[in-house]
Design an enzyme around this catalytic site. Structure first.
Site, short mmCIF file in Angstrom:
data_model
loop_
_atom_site.label_atom_id
_atom_site.label_comp_id
_atom_site.label_asym_id
_atom_site.label_seq_id
_atom_site.Cartn_x
_atom_site.Cartn_y
_atom_site.Cartn_z
N HIS A 12 13.38 73.15 18.41
CA HIS A 12 13.09 73.12 19.85
C HIS A 12 14.00 74.13 20.53
O HIS A 12 15.22 74.09 20.35
CB HIS A 12 13.40 71.74 20.44
N HIS A 68 10.52 72.10 12.70
CA HIS A 68 10.44 72.82 13.98
C HIS A 68 11.79 72.79 14.66
O HIS A 68 12.52 71.81 14.60
CB HIS A 68 9.35 72.25 14.88
P1 5GP Z 1 10.19 65.98 17.04
O1 5GP Z 1 10.54 64.66 17.66
O2 5GP Z 1 9.36 65.82 15.79
O3 5GP Z 1 11.38 66.88 16.87
O4 5GP Z 1 9.30 66.70 18.14
C1 5GP Z 1 7.92 66.78 18.10
C2 5GP Z 1 7.48 67.56 19.33
O5 5GP Z 1 6.13 67.90 19.19
C3 5GP Z 1 7.62 66.79 20.65
O6 5GP Z 1 8.49 67.49 21.51
C4 5GP Z 1 6.20 66.72 21.18
O7 5GP Z 1 6.15 66.88 22.57
C5 5GP Z 1 5.52 67.87 20.47
N1 5GP Z 1 4.11 67.70 20.23
C6 5GP Z 1 3.47 66.59 19.79
N2 5GP Z 1 2.15 66.82 19.66
C7 5GP Z 1 1.97 68.12 19.99
C8 5GP Z 1 0.80 68.96 20.03
O8 5GP Z 1 -0.33 68.55 19.73
N3 5GP Z 1 0.97 70.24 20.42
C9 5GP Z 1 2.20 70.73 20.77
N4 5GP Z 1 2.27 72.01 21.13
N5 5GP Z 1 3.32 69.98 20.75
C10 5GP Z 1 3.19 68.69 20.37
#
Ligand code: 5GP
Length: 140
Positions: free
Chosen positions: A104, A102
């Site tokens: 951001h 993903h």
């Molecule tokens: P990472 O640290 O893996 O780059 O970011 C994961 C992101 O997923 C975080 O910004 C967190 O807020 C988001 N996130 C975690 N659980 C969920 C969810 O159930 N739904 C959505 N839409 N975002 C989520």
């Protein structure tokens, strides 16, 4: 490291979990982050299974980046942003929490710091309003 289809974003992709979806095409899905680091924080994912930058097919990566550009331009208008921050994490050591690639896409306003990761849960009402505003900007 292999892809585990049981991750949260895999479930969102398959419609097994709800999400505030804002954009979709044949390769990509985008939806709001429910713990946004700023208002309008959006996640862009490929539909093809990929764990992160290290295993994604280049065509899927290109589609994710192209969608991020569309979303960034729409966020500038929808949220009257002054700028956009892109972040992307790979593996635990790289800050990754969800193991489906993903990107951001985060609207920024001058002088406003990002919230710390996972520090704030947005209300459903606010997320619904933000999704509508962003979809309208994407359509216009
Ligand atoms: P990472 O640290 O893996 O780059 O970011 C994961 C992101 O997923 C975080 O910004 C967190 O807020 C988001 N996130 C975690 N659980 C969920 C969810 O159930 N739904 C959505 N839409 N975002 C989520």
């Amino acid at each position: 490291m292999t892809y585990d289809p049981g991750n949260i974003f895999g479930k969102i992709l398959r419609g097994e979990l709800p999400a505030y979806r804002v954009y979709e095409d044949e390769r990509v899905l985008a939806f709001l982050d429910i713990m946004p680091r700023a208002t309008g924080h959006t996640l862009v994912i490929p539909k093809a299974p990929s764990r992160n930058l290290l295993d994604v097919e280049p065509d899927d990566l290109a589609a994710v980046v192209a969608a991020a550009q569309r979303i960034a331009r729409a966020q500038m208008r929808a949220f009257e942003a002054d700028g956009i921050t892109l972040t992307q994490h790979n593996e635990k050591a790289g800050g990754q929490e969800v193991f489906h690639l993903h990107l951001h896409v985060i609207p920024r306003h001058t002088g406003v710091e990002l919230r710390p990761p996972l520090s704030y849960k947005e209300t459903p009402e606010a997320l619904a309003a933000q999704a509508e505003a962003l979809k309208a900007a994407l359509a216009g």
